[in-house]
Design a protein around this motif. Structure first.
Motif, PDB file in Angstrom:
ATOM      1  N   PRO B  59     -12.967  13.857 -10.202  1.00 37.48           N
ATOM      2  CA  PRO B  59     -11.780  13.928  -9.337  1.00 37.48           C
ATOM      3  C   PRO B  59     -10.752  12.859  -9.713  1.00 37.48           C
ATOM      4  O   PRO B  59     -11.125  11.735 -10.029  1.00 37.48           O
ATOM      5  N   ALA B  96      -6.134  21.552  -5.182  1.00 36.72           N
ATOM      6  CA  ALA B  96      -5.597  20.220  -5.451  1.00 36.72           C
ATOM      7  C   ALA B  96      -6.676  19.259  -5.913  1.00 36.72           C
ATOM      8  O   ALA B  96      -6.382  18.276  -6.576  1.00 36.72           O
ATOM      9  N   VAL B  97      -7.897  19.516  -5.532  1.00 30.01           N
ATOM     10  CA  VAL B  97      -8.921  18.509  -5.799  1.00 30.01           C
ATOM     11  C   VAL B  97      -9.964  18.965  -6.820  1.00 30.01           C
ATOM     12  O   VAL B  97     -10.925  18.276  -7.085  1.00 30.01           O
ATOM     13  N   LEU B 433      -8.289   7.383  -7.253  1.00 25.07           N
ATOM     14  CA  LEU B 433      -8.975   8.279  -6.333  1.00 25.07           C
ATOM     15  C   LEU B 433      -7.927   9.288  -5.882  1.00 25.07           C
ATOM     16  O   LEU B 433      -6.743   8.963  -5.845  1.00 25.07           O
ATOM     17  N   THR B 434      -8.350  10.460  -5.525  1.00 24.98           N
ATOM     18  CA  THR B 434      -7.347  11.455  -5.125  1.00 24.98           C
ATOM     19  C   THR B 434      -6.588  10.959  -3.889  1.00 24.98           C
ATOM     20  O   THR B 434      -5.434  11.283  -3.699  1.00 24.98           O
ATOM     21  N   SER B 435      -7.257  10.143  -3.078  1.00 22.56           N
ATOM     22  CA  SER B 435      -6.594   9.692  -1.850  1.00 22.56           C
ATOM     23  C   SER B 435      -5.497   8.662  -2.116  1.00 22.56           C
ATOM     24  O   SER B 435      -4.759   8.310  -1.214  1.00 22.56           O
ATOM     25  N   ARG B 436      -5.374   8.181  -3.340  1.00 21.72           N
ATOM     26  CA  ARG B 436      -4.272   7.270  -3.625  1.00 21.72           C
ATOM     27  C   ARG B 436      -2.959   8.031  -3.821  1.00 21.72           C
ATOM     28  O   ARG B 436      -1.891   7.443  -3.799  1.00 21.72           O
ATOM     29  N   ARG B 440      -0.891  15.141  -3.425  1.00 21.16           N
ATOM     30  CA  ARG B 440      -1.949  15.615  -4.306  1.00 21.16           C
ATOM     31  C   ARG B 440      -1.943  17.117  -4.478  1.00 21.16           C
ATOM     32  O   ARG B 440      -2.463  17.617  -5.468  1.00 21.16           O
TER      33      ARG B 440
END
Lengths: 458, 633
Positions: B59, B96-97, B433-436, B440
């Motif tokens: 990811p 997206a992920v 990380l995807t959350s950054r 996304r």
């Protein structure tokens, strides 16, 4: 977010028969158009024209206000952006409803001095005029921060924090499954996320309904004036009303069968519920009955208990003290200009630390003290101006509304069976919006949660 | 020792110090853009070496590999040629992920990459240890080797990884070393400090390796690769089908007991390790202390290559003394008889505080000097490669007098990574990380080519042929999307039957094919069957059409946010701004802004310690300046 569309009430709150809600920015006209019902669409009318019509809540289709709307297209406007001015009735309630509608349709509440700032940034004001702008922003922001700080310490922020914690735990559970797909964490199903999010929504709705700050704004503080007959209830009401230029509003379309008096006391809007009993100075305990008086008291945020200090305390007075047990109340000892017969020591016992104001309503004494006591109760540190307390509160409500909407969108996505990481986009948005209320919007907070909640690594 | 007079070694356009994942991308980009490039590596056998896990992608990171590829980089192509397993992760989640991850044949990966470097025109690769940079009047002019040889260049890119003052720690043993017991780079670390750079000390770690012949696989679970062949690069046409599996096992209560009994011997807890370690990469002792309620932790056994028996023990990263590591390994089901081949260890190294860099990765202190990779405080091969290619591109663009290339947070994870580094700085090794990423849904692995090929082509790293192919794909997507939007499907019997089979509610009236495709349970091929064909449509185009139609509303929402962000990015801040002259700025904001020196108001708003009111004041100040200049003119 510097040049999004902003809105604010541009007339002093609670004063004057007409209030103006001003909107400025790219979407000003389309926002106004979405809530306006008139002969023509506002998007098609010529610039610098004024239009009569109604505002309608697009969600409920309910007519909210009768208004005059000015459409001013860029660049010949105060801010050099598209500007819409909505002229509505000047009451606290009506103007707030209009503002809330506008905010809900996508405008952001303007910061203090923001219209002036835009006028400057868009080149409307020249350099010499602009010199004060920076001081203005700084000064107003500092004031806003003082108020904000008070609220940060308050109950509201405590509850917001809890909501955010629930959301962030849910978000982190989704994130861990995304960034560490093989990690043996329980994967978050739509159903589970929905469950958590619905709980938060419920709380936000409740906050919107009951949070004192919000309620003050939307409805005013529900205030019941109670006391035996002829102790001076109506005099008290009249004094408050006269001193504070009350706006008597008969809100159409509501089911309320009573008139309500709004008064603005040092930035605290009071709604004096004018039941027949109170208005006619008839004894609420006797006439409406104990049941009904309890009902009125149950709905009250504030009770003004009026006693006649020229008479001895009666059983009815004592009963009233019992009825207001645990409520926010101020004891008004009226008629202090006459011979005093009431036993003050007993009153102090019964008051249980609640403020006691000595007054002679006939001679206009004690009203200032009463107003002081009211404002102290609701803004413990005192609020500098009406506008300030108003602004920071409306901001909170606006953000709460938007957070609720984001959650609604997330819930809608779950109905559509969107993937959980797509649903989560709106959940994260709600989390960020709630964070703006308490001034916490650091994205890293999510990573902190992720790594403290789950054990990840190589 | 008296200072030697340097011997002239030669002159180049670009010199790259280091040939790891950042160095190789930087060197290749520079050479391919026409710059005469020298790459210096401490150890010729360590080109593109993977000192830790034998895998690439996953990811966010997998998206980065594709972004590097879209810009014309090498990482994706190289892993496509050398992996032993490939998997698409997060397939059950949104587009997206989703991300590709490959298990690498480490030795082969290095061999291939070295081969590519050797055959690259304009590129010279040699072994050598750089002691110092040649700096004149604040401009970097070249490098000085420990042998006294001086090489001159118009730009220098430093990609030293964990070599800078590297120290390996195992239990109470500690010695100066680069990764895998290679020679560390000590003098250069001192030299960077002498040049005035602010440095920080980071720590990372790696688990032990064991001999695969000594594993009892019956006690583990097999983790095979995907059956469908996959690739990172948009140019790859040859797929590897012969794959090796990984294996899953768990720590046992005994493992936890051993660790708890020996905690005092862990350098993490004895205070011997001073560097900041990454939270996302804790050692197993860290995990057991912090999550003592978790009864067992996963251990993945990953082959290090086809022609080796060495296995990477993911999940057992540790810096315990070797004899404790022996016990720990043997306590894991399946590893009772395992032989350790290399011990796990922690490594500490110097990194440069990355807020000292411009978004081009050029240092603010010394002109024409760039840094990329782990030296900038990141961790991970992909993060390094991403910075490498951007530094390479920007170094050459600067030499050629062309505009710099900076990706923003909506262009790609690379933009997020570099913006985070240079704007916020780091206090632990930075991992993507995807959350950054804020956007996304826009930064998907499937559209990396659509996002970045144009830029790769513009800078000269994408061939005409590939660019043509890219344009054709783009056109095909638009055409196919339009076809779905413009074709009306009627509720015929066949269609209703299909819907029933897919557990989808029956259609009541005729709708556009696009509308039908929005139903979550339907896919491209379900709907395509019911509209007249206009010739074959490639799977990549099908995928794009499905994603773009299905998530239209969400994508549009993120695009709106991007537009708002861009308005602030477009407001440039002059480089010579003096924040101390701006009355009204909060002291903290003044300090932070002076330190980071953001290039746009957007970037300024992301600097930590800067409030919205500071941004307002900054905007007003900038506007005043503009007005004043207008008046003067």
């Amino acid at each position: 977010m510097e040049f999004d569309t902003i809105a604010a009430i541009s007339t002093p709150v609670g004063e004057g028969a007409i209030a103006i809600v001003r909107i400025s920015g790219e979407d000003a006209i389309s926002i106004a158009d979405r809530i306006f019902c008139g002969k023509e669409s506002l998007t098609e009318v010529p610039t610098h024209t004024i239009h009569y019509g109604f505002l309608e809540d697009p969600k409920t289709k309910e007519r909210v206000e009768e208004v005059m709307v000015s459409v001013l297209r860029a660049p010949k406007t105060f801010t050099r952006e598209d500007v819409v001015e909505i002229n509505c009735h000047g009451g606290v309630v009506s103007v707030n409803r209009v503002l809330q509608l506008v905010l809900r349709e996508g405008a952001r509440l303007a910061e203090p001095g923001e219209f002036t700032k835009r006028a400057f940034l868009n080149g409307r004001i020249d350099l010499s005029q602009a010199e004060g702008v920076m001081d203005l922003i700084r000064a107003k922001t500092d004031k806003a921060m003082n108020v904000a700080l008070q609220q940060v310490e308050g109950r509201l922020s405590h509850r917001i924090r809890r909501l955010r914690q629930t959301l962030i735990e849910a978000i982190a559970s989704v994130e861990v499954n995304i960034d560490y797909p093989e990690y043996d964490a329980e994967s978050v199903t739509l159903a589970k996320l929905k469950e958590q999010v619905i709980d938060v929504r419920e709380e936000i709705v409740q906050l919107l309904r009951s949070a004192r700050e919000g309620k003050i704004l939307r409805e005013g503080i529900q205030t019941a004036i109670v006391g035996r007959p002829n102790v001076g209830k109506s005099s008290l009401m009249n004094s408050l009303v006269q001193e504070n230029k009350a706006i008597v509003t008969d809100i159409p379309g509501t089911t309320r069968d009573v008139l309500e008096e709004y008064v603005n006391i040092r930035g605290v809007p009071l709604r004096l519920v004018d039941t027949a009993g109170i208005r006619e100075t008839e004894d609420i305990v006797e006439k409406i009955g104990v049941e009904r008086s309890h009902q009125v008291l149950k709905e009250a945020d504030l009770v003004l208990l009026v006693l006649n200090s020229a008479e001895e305390l009666t059983k009815e007075d004592e009963a009233l003290f019992q009825a207001i047990e645990g409520l926010e109340a101020i004891i008004v000892l009226n008629k202090i200009d006459l011979d005093q017969k009431i036993e003050e020591k007993r009153i102090q016992e019964l008051a249980q630390g609640r403020p006691i104001i000595r007054a002679s309503l006939l001679k206009d004494e004690g009203i200032d003290e009463l107003e002081e006591a009211i404002s102290r109760i609701f803004f413990e540190q005192g609020v500098e101006t009406t506008e300030m307390s108003y602004v920071s509160n409306a901001r909170h409500i606006g953000l709460l509304e938007k957070a609720k909407e984001a959650i609604d969108e997330a819930l809608h996505s779950t109905e559509m069976e969107m993937p959980v990481d797509v649903v989560q986009i709106d959940v994260t948005r709600a989390w960020e919006l709630l964070g703006e209320i308490i001034g916490e919007n650091v994205h890293d907070g999510l990573l902190d949660q992720l790594f403290s909640q789950f054990c990840l690594g190589k | 020792m008296p200072k030697k007079v340097p011997t002239y070694g030669g002159e180049f356009d670009v010199i790259v110090i280091g040939a790891g994942h950042a160095g190789t991308e930087a060197g290749l980009a520079a050479a391919r853009m026409g710059a005469k490039t020298l790459m210096l590596t401490l150890n010729m056998d360590a080109v593109a070496f993977m000192p830790c896990n034998p895998s690439l992608g996953g990811p966010a990171k997998g998206v980065v590999v594709r972004e590097i590829d879209a810009l014309g980089g090498e990482m994706g192509k190289n892993i496509d040629k050398t992996h032993i397993q490939m998997r698409l992760l997060n397939t059950g989640k949104g587009p997206a992920v989703r991300a590709l991850r490959a298990q690498a044949d480490k030795a082969l990966y290095q061999k291939e990459m070295k081969n590519t470097l050797e055959n690259q025109e304009n590129l010279q690769l040699r072994q050598g240890l750089v002691d110092e940079l040649i700096v004149e009047d604040g401009v970097c002019k070249g490098v000085l080797l420990n042998t006294g040889l001086a090489y001159y260049a118009k730009a220098v890119i430093v990609t030293t990884g964990t070599f800078l003052r590297g120290t390996i720690i195992i239990g109470d043993v500690q010695y100066e070393s680069g990764p895998n017991n290679m020679q560390p780079s000590i003098r250069l670390a001192d030299h960077l400090k002498e040049l005035g750079f602010e440095m920080e000390r980071f720590k990372t770690g790696t688990p032990p390796r064991i001999n695969g012949n000594t594993i009892d696989y019956d006690k583990t679970e097999i983790q095979p690769g995907d059956e469908e062949p996959r690739a990172f690069s948009f140019e790859t046409t040859k797929y590897i089908t012969d794959q090796l599996p990984c294996w899953l096992t768990y720590t046992s209560p005994e493992t936890h007991q051993i660790i708890n009994d020996n905690l005092h011997r862990s350098p993490m807890y004895s205070g011997m390790i001073k560097g900041n370690g990454p939270r996302y990469c804790p050692s197993v002792e860290d995990k057991i202390v912090r999550f003592h309620d978790k009864p067992k932790h996963q251990i993945f056994l990953e082959p290090e290559g086809r022609n080796t028996k060495e296995m990477y023990v993911q999940g057992l990263s540790t810096s315990m003394p070797e004899e404790v590591q022996f016990q720990m390994i043997k306590s894991v089901p399946g590893l009772e008889k395992a032989e350790m081949m290399r011990p796990g260890h922690a490594i500490e190294y110097d990194a440069i505080v990355p807020t000292q860099l411009w978004p081009t990765l050029e240092t603010k202190r010394i002109e024409n000097l760039y840094t990329a990779g782990q030296i900038n405080g990141t961790s991970g091969y992909e993060e390094a490669g991403a910075q490498g290619i951007m530094a390479g591109i920007n170094a050459v663009r600067k030499i050629q007098g062309k505009e710099s290339v900076v990706l923003d947070r909506s262009d790609g994870y690379i933009g997020v990574l570099i913006d985070d580094l240079v704007t916020k700085g780091v206090d632990e090794p930075y991992r993507l990380l995807t959350s950054r990423a804020e956007y996304r849904l826009l930064l998907r692995h499937d559209n990396a080519d659509l996002r970045l090929t144009e830029i790769g082509y513009k800078v000269g790293l994408i061939s005409e042929e590939r660019y043509e192919r890219f344009l054709r794909k783009k056109e095909a997507i638009e055409k196919e999307k339009a076809r779905f939007q413009n074709t009306i499907v009627k509720p015929t019997e066949a269609l209703q039957k299909m819907l029933q089979e897919k557990n989808s509610s029956p259609m009541k009236e005729a709708v556009s094919a696009a509308h039908l495709l929005k139903r979550p349970e339907l896919h491209y091929e379900d709907v395509a069957r019911f509209i007249p064909s206009e010739g074959p449509v490639s799977p990549e185009v099908q995928e794009q059409v499905e994603i773009q139609i299905k998530y239209e509303g969400y994508i549009a929402k993120q695009m709106e946010q991007v537009e708002r962000m861009k308005k602030m990015e477009e407001k440039k801040i002059p480089e010579d701004i003096d924040y101390h002259q701006i009355t009204g700025l909060a002291t903290e904001a003044r300090y932070q802004l002076s330190k980071v020196r953001p290039l746009s108001v957007g970037q300024a708003s992301r600097v930590s310690g800067v409030n919205p009111s500071d941004i307002s004041i900054l905007l007003v100040y900038l506007e005043q300046g503009k007005l004043a200049r207008k008046k003067e003119a």
